[in-house]
Scaffold this active site. Structure first.
Site, PDB file in Angstrom:
ATOM      1  N   ASP A  67       0.725  -1.381   0.338  1.00  0.00           N
ATOM      2  CA  ASP A  67      -0.020   0.251  -0.054  1.00  0.00           C
ATOM      3  C   ASP A  67       1.136   1.310  -0.364  1.00  0.00           C
ATOM      4  O   ASP A  67       1.983   0.935   0.257  1.00  0.00           O
ATOM      5  CB  ASP A  67      -1.030  -0.393   1.067  1.00  0.00           C
ATOM      6  CG  ASP A  67      -0.621  -0.475   2.956  1.00  0.00           C
ATOM      7  OD1 ASP A  67       1.147  -0.534   2.337  1.00  0.00           O
ATOM      8  OD2 ASP A  67      -0.910  -0.622   3.411  1.00  0.00           O
ATOM      9  N   ASN A 136      -6.983  -4.593  14.867  1.00  0.00           N
ATOM     10  CA  ASN A 136      -8.034  -4.827  14.162  1.00  0.00           C
ATOM     11  C   ASN A 136      -8.557  -5.550  13.542  1.00  0.00           C
ATOM     12  O   ASN A 136     -10.137  -5.863  12.685  1.00  0.00           O
ATOM     13  CB  ASN A 136      -9.403  -3.371  14.002  1.00  0.00           C
ATOM     14  CG  ASN A 136      -8.816  -2.751  12.687  1.00  0.00           C
ATOM     15  OD1 ASN A 136      -7.340  -3.293  11.753  1.00  0.00           O
ATOM     16  ND2 ASN A 136      -8.483  -1.660  12.342  1.00  0.00           N
ATOM     17  N   HIS A 138      -7.221  -5.744  10.018  1.00  0.00           N
ATOM     18  CA  HIS A 138      -6.646  -5.381   8.836  1.00  0.00           C
ATOM     19  C   HIS A 138      -5.341  -5.973   8.431  1.00  0.00           C
ATOM     20  O   HIS A 138      -4.014  -5.943   9.039  1.00  0.00           O
ATOM     21  CB  HIS A 138      -6.651  -3.613   8.601  1.00  0.00           C
ATOM     22  CG  HIS A 138      -5.583  -2.923   9.449  1.00  0.00           C
ATOM     23  ND1 HIS A 138      -6.014  -2.012   9.869  1.00  0.00           N
ATOM     24  CD2 HIS A 138      -4.188  -3.362   9.114  1.00  0.00           C
ATOM     25  CE1 HIS A 138      -4.625  -1.439  10.257  1.00  0.00           C
ATOM     26  NE2 HIS A 138      -3.559  -1.978  10.068  1.00  0.00           N
TER      27      HIS A 138
HETATM   28  P1  PGA Z   1       2.419  -2.563  13.358  1.00  0.00           P
HETATM   29  O1  PGA Z   1       0.811  -2.272  11.963  1.00  0.00           O
HETATM   30  O2  PGA Z   1       3.798  -3.105  12.614  1.00  0.00           O
HETATM   31  O3  PGA Z   1       2.623  -1.749  12.930  1.00  0.00           O
HETATM   32  O4  PGA Z   1       2.114  -3.054  13.893  1.00  0.00           O
HETATM   33  C1  PGA Z   1       0.474  -3.311  11.517  1.00  0.00           C
HETATM   34  C2  PGA Z   1      -0.962  -2.977  10.618  1.00  0.00           C
HETATM   35  O5  PGA Z   1      -1.558  -2.078  10.738  1.00  0.00           O
HETATM   36  O6  PGA Z   1      -0.738  -3.719   9.421  1.00  0.00           O
END
Ligand code: PGA
Length: 244
Positions: A67, A136, A138
């Site tokens: 992304d 969450n 995602h």
């Molecule tokens: P993080 O984020 O690796 O900073 O925990 C993961 C995500 O939100 O996809």
């Protein structure tokens, strides 16, 4: 799903980096899908270390990131392209023309997403898709919702997601772009193999729902249960809600 639980984040990163280096030896033109976020940083550090000691050759590999923010260019310090340069690309021998990224400055988001899907197809598809996960559930910017998008698409970011990314924009959530481009669920599930990384207690509940919960658009990563080759790389706190 194949569960791999390690005593520490560093041990997990080292083992996964070693596996990727072995894959590169077996298939030098390996196509990797890559995430940003805090979680993959130790993995990228280990990959750089393996590259420096001659154990990981990226000269024929290709990568596609999950992304990118809309409205920021590759040189912008908040862009995911910049993050990748800083943590991985500047330190390995991956040819720049084989770095796949969505262009956050593209005038037409739909055309840019279609271009990206085409370049993934032209590369022969993704061999190993590495993923982080949000608390969450995602993956990429595929956020919990009533419906999910199959292919790469433009996403309007939730306030919580903008806050979570504020550190990239001077700790000011209001400076985080309002939208992003993301691979879709089918783009992710098309990969031949998927490796989801989750570290720390804050990820325990969503890991449990990904492994044992129903398929639901409210936990986008739950759809990984549909894939035949998924590994979850966890530290003990992230695995702590799983029944053994
Ligand atoms: P993080 O984020 O690796 O900073 O925990 C993961 C995500 O939100 O996809």
């Amino acid at each position: 799903m194949h569960l791999l639980v390690f005593p520490s984040e560093k041990a997990a990163a080292a083992a996964l980096a070693r596996q990727i280096a072995d894959r590169l030896k077996a298939k030098p033109d390996l196509v990797l899908g890559l995430p940003t976020g805090r979680t993959p940083i130790p993995l990228y550090r280990e990959l750089v270390a393996l590259h420096r000691c001659g154990e990981a050759d990226f000269s024929r590999a290709a990568t596609f990131n999950l992304d990118e923010f809309v409205g920021v260019g590759p040189e912008h310090p908040g862009s995911y392209r910049h993050f990748m340069q800083q943590h991985l690309f500047a330190h390995i021998n991956l040819p720049p023309e084989r770095i796949g990224f969505m262009n956050g400055l593209a005038a037409n988001a739909d055309a840019e997403c279609a271009r990206y899907e085409g370049t993934i197809r032209d590369a022969g598809g993704i061999d190993v898709m590495l993923l982080g996960i949000g608390t969450n559930g995602h993956i990429g910017f595929n956020e919990p919702a009533r419906e999910l998008q199959a292919r790469s698409h433009r996403v309007t970011l939730h306030g919580t997601t903008r806050r979570a990314n504020a550190s990239l924009f001077g700790n000011d959530p209001s400076r985080v772009p309002l939208a992003a481009l993301s691979m879709g669920m089918a783009t992710i599930l098309d990969a031949r193999e998927i490796v989801l990384l989750a570290m720390g207690k804050s990820k325990a509940r969503c890991v449990e729902r990904v492994v044992s919960g129903p398929l639901t658009t409210r936990v986008p990563a739950s759809f990984l249960q549909l894939h035949r080759r998924v590994a979850l790389v966890l530290d003990r706190p992230a695995a702590s809600s799983l029944s053994s």
